[in-house]
Design an enzyme around this catalytic site. Structure first.
Site, PDB file in Angstrom:
ATOM      1  N   THR A   1      62.733  60.705  75.693  1.00 47.95           N
ATOM      2  CA  THR A   1      62.682  60.856  74.434  1.00 47.95           C
ATOM      3  C   THR A   1      61.633  62.130  74.476  1.00 47.95           C
ATOM      4  O   THR A   1      61.998  63.013  73.599  1.00 47.95           O
ATOM      5  CB  THR A   1      62.268  59.796  73.485  1.00 47.95           C
ATOM      6  OG1 THR A   1      63.093  58.628  73.598  1.00 47.95           O
ATOM      7  CG2 THR A   1      61.892  60.096  72.142  1.00 47.95           C
TER       8      THR A   1
ATOM      9  N   GLU B   1      62.617  45.856  78.518  1.00 42.45           N
ATOM     10  CA  GLU B   1      61.209  45.538  78.472  1.00 42.45           C
ATOM     11  C   GLU B   1      60.834  43.992  78.297  1.00 42.45           C
ATOM     12  O   GLU B   1      59.622  43.678  78.698  1.00 42.45           O
ATOM     13  CB  GLU B   1      60.538  46.212  77.246  1.00 42.45           C
ATOM     14  CG  GLU B   1      60.318  47.937  77.105  1.00 42.45           C
ATOM     15  CD  GLU B   1      59.004  48.134  78.022  1.00 42.45           C
ATOM     16  OE1 GLU B   1      58.095  47.193  77.921  1.00 42.45           O
ATOM     17  OE2 GLU B   1      58.979  49.207  78.608  1.00 42.45           O
TER      18      GLU B   1
ATOM     19  N   TYR C   1      59.449  54.752  71.472  1.00 37.85           N
ATOM     20  CA  TYR C   1      59.251  56.227  70.824  1.00 37.85           C
ATOM     21  C   TYR C   1      60.892  56.820  70.378  1.00 37.85           C
ATOM     22  O   TYR C   1      60.914  57.499  69.555  1.00 37.85           O
ATOM     23  CB  TYR C   1      58.981  57.116  71.929  1.00 37.85           C
ATOM     24  CG  TYR C   1      57.668  57.221  72.376  1.00 37.85           C
ATOM     25  CD1 TYR C   1      56.640  56.184  72.062  1.00 37.85           C
ATOM     26  CD2 TYR C   1      57.072  58.260  73.136  1.00 37.85           C
ATOM     27  CE1 TYR C   1      55.211  56.246  72.430  1.00 37.85           C
ATOM     28  CE2 TYR C   1      55.581  58.303  73.540  1.00 37.85           C
ATOM     29  CZ  TYR C   1      54.686  57.319  73.045  1.00 37.85           C
ATOM     30  OH  TYR C   1      53.484  57.487  73.505  1.00 37.85           O
ATOM     31  N   GLY C   2      61.828  55.959  70.986  1.00 36.29           N
ATOM     32  CA  GLY C   2      63.150  56.516  70.565  1.00 36.29           C
ATOM     33  C   GLY C   2      63.651  56.384  69.243  1.00 36.29           C
ATOM     34  O   GLY C   2      64.634  57.047  68.524  1.00 36.29           O
TER      35      GLY C   2
ATOM     36  N   CYS D   1      67.217  57.631  79.654  1.00 35.55           N
ATOM     37  CA  CYS D   1      66.134  57.188  79.394  1.00 35.55           C
ATOM     38  C   CYS D   1      65.339  56.465  80.734  1.00 35.55           C
ATOM     39  O   CYS D   1      66.194  55.893  81.512  1.00 35.55           O
ATOM     40  CB  CYS D   1      66.132  56.143  78.405  1.00 35.55           C
ATOM     41  SG  CYS D   1      64.684  55.165  78.074  1.00 35.55           S
ATOM     42  N   THR D   2      64.154  56.636  81.188  1.00 35.92           N
ATOM     43  CA  THR D   2      63.856  56.176  82.437  1.00 35.92           C
ATOM     44  C   THR D   2      63.840  54.650  82.492  1.00 35.92           C
ATOM     45  O   THR D   2      63.544  54.040  83.401  1.00 35.92           O
ATOM     46  CB  THR D   2      62.290  56.476  82.590  1.00 35.92           C
ATOM     47  OG1 THR D   2      61.480  56.370  81.567  1.00 35.92           O
ATOM     48  CG2 THR D   2      62.577  57.930  82.733  1.00 35.92           C
ATOM     49  N   HIS D   3      64.051  53.974  81.086  1.00 34.37           N
ATOM     50  CA  HIS D   3      64.426  52.609  81.431  1.00 34.37           C
ATOM     51  C   HIS D   3      65.341  52.106  81.942  1.00 34.37           C
ATOM     52  O   HIS D   3      65.692  50.951  82.604  1.00 34.37           O
ATOM     53  CB  HIS D   3      64.214  51.793  79.942  1.00 34.37           C
ATOM     54  CG  HIS D   3      62.832  51.890  79.482  1.00 34.37           C
ATOM     55  ND1 HIS D   3      62.191  52.839  79.159  1.00 34.37           N
ATOM     56  CD2 HIS D   3      61.988  50.712  79.283  1.00 34.37           C
ATOM     57  CE1 HIS D   3      61.026  52.326  78.464  1.00 34.37           C
ATOM     58  NE2 HIS D   3      60.543  50.956  78.817  1.00 34.37           N
TER      59      HIS D   3
ATOM     60  N   CYS E   1      59.626  60.278  80.279  1.00 32.19           N
ATOM     61  CA  CYS E   1      60.086  59.776  79.108  1.00 32.19           C
ATOM     62  C   CYS E   1      61.138  60.656  78.557  1.00 32.19           C
ATOM     63  O   CYS E   1      60.896  61.906  78.019  1.00 32.19           O
ATOM     64  CB  CYS E   1      58.976  59.860  77.959  1.00 32.19           C
ATOM     65  SG  CYS E   1      59.531  58.911  76.578  1.00 32.19           S
TER      66      CYS E   1
ATOM     67  N   ASP F   1      54.625  57.708  79.802  1.00 33.24           N
ATOM     68  CA  ASP F   1      55.967  57.167  79.206  1.00 33.24           C
ATOM     69  C   ASP F   1      55.510  56.192  78.324  1.00 33.24           C
ATOM     70  O   ASP F   1      54.374  55.887  77.907  1.00 33.24           O
ATOM     71  CB  ASP F   1      56.818  56.300  80.383  1.00 33.24           C
ATOM     72  CG  ASP F   1      58.091  55.942  79.830  1.00 33.24           C
ATOM     73  OD1 ASP F   1      58.784  56.927  79.095  1.00 33.24           O
ATOM     74  OD2 ASP F   1      58.536  54.690  79.981  1.00 33.24           O
ATOM     75  N   SER F   2      56.558  55.923  77.360  1.00 30.74           N
ATOM     76  CA  SER F   2      56.313  55.033  76.182  1.00 30.74           C
ATOM     77  C   SER F   2      55.948  53.696  76.489  1.00 30.74           C
ATOM     78  O   SER F   2      55.728  52.922  75.895  1.00 30.74           O
ATOM     79  CB  SER F   2      57.615  55.157  75.213  1.00 30.74           C
ATOM     80  OG  SER F   2      58.657  54.793  75.632  1.00 30.74           O
TER      81      SER F   2
END
Length: 274
Positions: free
Chosen positions: A75, A152, A42-43, A186-188, A73, A10-11
């Site tokens: 994105t 993050e 990355y987005g 988005c996995t966040h 990810c 992932d990013s």
């Protein structure tokens, strides 16, 4: 080969939502995780840059003994498309198609919302995948560029005023469309799912692409006789391209437990160049 690891990249740290579900479904499997934390997000990058980063991430995974690679990810999955086969013989799974399939299976009114990074939404990949499954479905999307840096940096509390205000700003457009399913593209985003759910209301089902990708991987591996014969518990190994300390601190939000810092390593960004 069955005892090779599952590779997940992932990013940043968002892909740990996938890792957590993989650990639950397949506790005997080893997992190698790479978070490209030095180059997040990355987005906001161009398609060409995202594809280059993805290719480098995959090549890093292939340096290890992996039997399956998961692009956890949104994105990367959106830019590459649902049927990417460009990374050689190692099976490759993204989060796009599993999430689209899950959303189509649970919607009652045929209206599905998608939120994601700017690159994910502008690609239109989720809409294409969803309408490829059920042509009649209406898709409403909106980009949420601030969600990733908020997560993050630890802004995840359900009562955090900043997060609530940003969520209201982003989600209002989608809520007005009357969707009854929302893909957290988005996995966040699952880390702030409580904030999102509070605003969207009890009648809206949230879909976590990372979790759906893990379920898809389990099914694929079982059908392909790729599951490990190991009897003891598997272990996770983590690689990041920036601070290991910050990664370890934030990882608790995703995994619900401390990670073994002896299994956490920093990768020099120069080593990723093809």
């Amino acid at each position: 080969m069955n005892d090779f690891a599952i590779g997940v990249f992932d990013s940043g740290i968002g892909g740990l939502t996938c890792v957590k579900e993989l650990n639950r479904l397949m506790p005997n499997e080893n997992i190698i995780y790479f978070g490209d934390t030095a180059r997040i997000p990355y987005g906001t990058r161009s398609k060409e840059t995202i594809k280059k980063y993805a290719a480098q991430d995959v090549e890093f995974m292939k340096k290890h003994e992996v039997k399956l690679i998961i692009a956890a990810c949104g994105t990367v999955s959106s830019v590459l498309g649902a049927d990417s086969r460009q990374f050689g013989e190692t099976p490759f799974i993204g989060v796009l198609l599993p999430a689209a399939q899950a959303a189509c299976a649970v919607t009652r009114n045929g209206k599905i919302g998608v939120i994601g990074t700017s690159a994910t939404i502008s690609s239109g990949a989720y809409g294409k995948a969803i309408r490829g499954i059920r042509r009649s479905i209406t898709v409403a999307g909106n980009s949420c560029p601030l969600f990733v840096p908020l997560v993050e940096n630890g802004f995840t509390d359900r009562e955090n005023l900043v997060v609530k205000l940003v969520a209201e700003q982003y989600l209002g457009v989608v809520k007005k469309e009357g969707v009854d399913v929302l893909i957290l593209g988005c996995t966040h985003y699952p880390v702030i799912s409580e904030v999102i759910a509070d605003y969207m209301g009890a009648g809206v089902t949230l879909i976590s692409p990372g979790e759906e990708a893990a379920k898809h991987a389990f099914s694929f591996m079982a059908k392909s006789a790729m599951l490990s014969d190991r009897k003891d518990k598997g272990h996770n190994t983590y690689y990041v391209s920036d601070s290991t300390k910050q990664f370890a601190q934030n990882a608790r939000l995703y995994l619900g437990e401390e990670i073994d810092e002896k299994a956490l390593f920093k990768v020099d960004i120069e080593d990723l160049a093809l």
